[in-house]
Scaffold this active site. Sequence first.
Site, PDB file in Angstrom:
ATOM      1  N   ASP A   1     -10.258   5.022  -2.667  1.00  0.00           N
ATOM      2  CA  ASP A   1      -9.081   5.476  -3.410  1.00  0.00           C
ATOM      3  C   ASP A   1      -9.553   6.081  -4.735  1.00  0.00           C
ATOM      4  O   ASP A   1     -10.737   6.179  -4.991  1.00  0.00           O
ATOM      5  CB  ASP A   1      -8.123   4.307  -3.655  1.00  0.00           C
ATOM      6  CG  ASP A   1      -8.588   3.452  -4.810  1.00  0.00           C
ATOM      7  OD1 ASP A   1      -9.798   3.206  -4.891  1.00  0.00           O
ATOM      8  OD2 ASP A   1      -7.763   3.056  -5.642  1.00  0.00           O
TER       9      ASP A   1
ATOM     10  N   GLU B   1       0.818  -1.208   0.000  1.00  0.00           N
ATOM     11  CA  GLU B   1       0.000   0.000   0.000  1.00  0.00           C
ATOM     12  C   GLU B   1       0.854   1.261   0.000  1.00  0.00           C
ATOM     13  O   GLU B   1       0.547   2.234  -0.674  1.00  0.00           O
ATOM     14  CB  GLU B   1      -0.954   0.007   1.190  1.00  0.00           C
ATOM     15  CG  GLU B   1      -2.076  -1.017   1.096  1.00  0.00           C
ATOM     16  CD  GLU B   1      -2.936  -0.838  -0.155  1.00  0.00           C
ATOM     17  OE1 GLU B   1      -3.016   0.284  -0.691  1.00  0.00           O
ATOM     18  OE2 GLU B   1      -3.524  -1.827  -0.609  1.00  0.00           O
TER      19      GLU B   1
ATOM     20  N   TYR C   1      -7.092   6.518   3.569  1.00  0.00           N
ATOM     21  CA  TYR C   1      -7.180   5.422   2.599  1.00  0.00           C
ATOM     22  C   TYR C   1      -6.354   4.212   3.040  1.00  0.00           C
ATOM     23  O   TYR C   1      -6.845   3.080   3.070  1.00  0.00           O
ATOM     24  CB  TYR C   1      -6.734   5.862   1.200  1.00  0.00           C
ATOM     25  CG  TYR C   1      -6.386   4.641   0.381  1.00  0.00           C
ATOM     26  CD1 TYR C   1      -7.385   3.833  -0.132  1.00  0.00           C
ATOM     27  CD2 TYR C   1      -5.057   4.227   0.240  1.00  0.00           C
ATOM     28  CE1 TYR C   1      -7.078   2.652  -0.807  1.00  0.00           C
ATOM     29  CE2 TYR C   1      -4.747   3.064  -0.433  1.00  0.00           C
ATOM     30  CZ  TYR C   1      -5.752   2.285  -0.950  1.00  0.00           C
ATOM     31  OH  TYR C   1      -5.446   1.119  -1.583  1.00  0.00           O
TER      32      TYR C   1
END
Length: 312
Positions: free
Chosen positions: A158, A57, A140
């Site tokens: 996102d 991520e 997020y």
Amino acid sequence: MTAPTKPPHTVPAPGSPGSPVDGTHLHTPVIAWFDTHARDLPWRHPEAGPWGVMVSEFMLQQTPVSRVLPVYEQWMARWPRPADLAAEAPGEAVRAWGRLGYPRRALRLHGAAVAITDRHGGDVPSDHAQLLALPGIGEYTAAAVASFAYGRRHAVLDTNVRRVFARAVTGVRYPPNATTAAERKLARALLPEEERTAARWAAASMELGALVCTAKSEACHRCPIAGQCAWRLAGKPEHEGPPRRGQTYAGTDRQVRGKLLAVLREAHTPVPQAALDRVWHEPVQRARALDGLVADGLVEPLPGGRYRLPLT
DNA sequence: TAAGCGTGGTC
DNA sequence: TGACCAAGCTT
């Protein structure tokens, strides 16, 4: 402040008060599509674990999958647990980051690994608030790690999901420049009740935006919800409102920072000022960029006008 | 809220 | 060919 008068005969926008938004008609086809079309990505394998999900991520923030893949593999082989990275100098994280871009992410990932080692016994937390407290993790990423790594129920908003919702539900080509409260509310309203389904939905709606409902060339013929897409049913109206602000790069401090850091990444001994001076002809901007890197902790100045990636 | 922050691929 | 875009965060 005057209270805006509500127009009497308008249909409430999806997600607005009084408009029940039920995503069940979207969940089933999108999740079914995901079951057969999801990319086989290493951070989706069980063995990646929460740390693998978190590393991916960080790397995927503003960076395409294809460029992340090789760096991710090397990273996980070298630092398979948060404590392994925490034991390294932050400069090593910056070096291993390579040319992924936005190298402050590498520093923050290192900082997050240190915090996880110190505060969480070396295990990536599953709690959204604890994730959010880590450096480099915003709304997020906290939701993504909690959802993808631990199967928790969070709205994962996102750029892909925002675009899918803008089109399928709201009926416009592009979402607003910045995430709005209305979008968050809509995302929460569309979240399946069941935890496992919610996590699946998060990944599936994201993947749909990444593979089918893309920014420039939407592929409606491959879309599992084309028949109920508000934007398509409206005839795909063009984007209205303020132009989407683009990124400038050429000639900016960003470009100079990139060139300076590239020299330092390649060097394994302190670099003299003269070597850095060669990357950019304009001295004022060059000095400003270098100062910025030092201020950000990406570069460590040494006595005698030499520089290196940070040891501490 | 808006600007700053890398890099490379695509059309 | 250059503008746009890519799983955002921080200040």
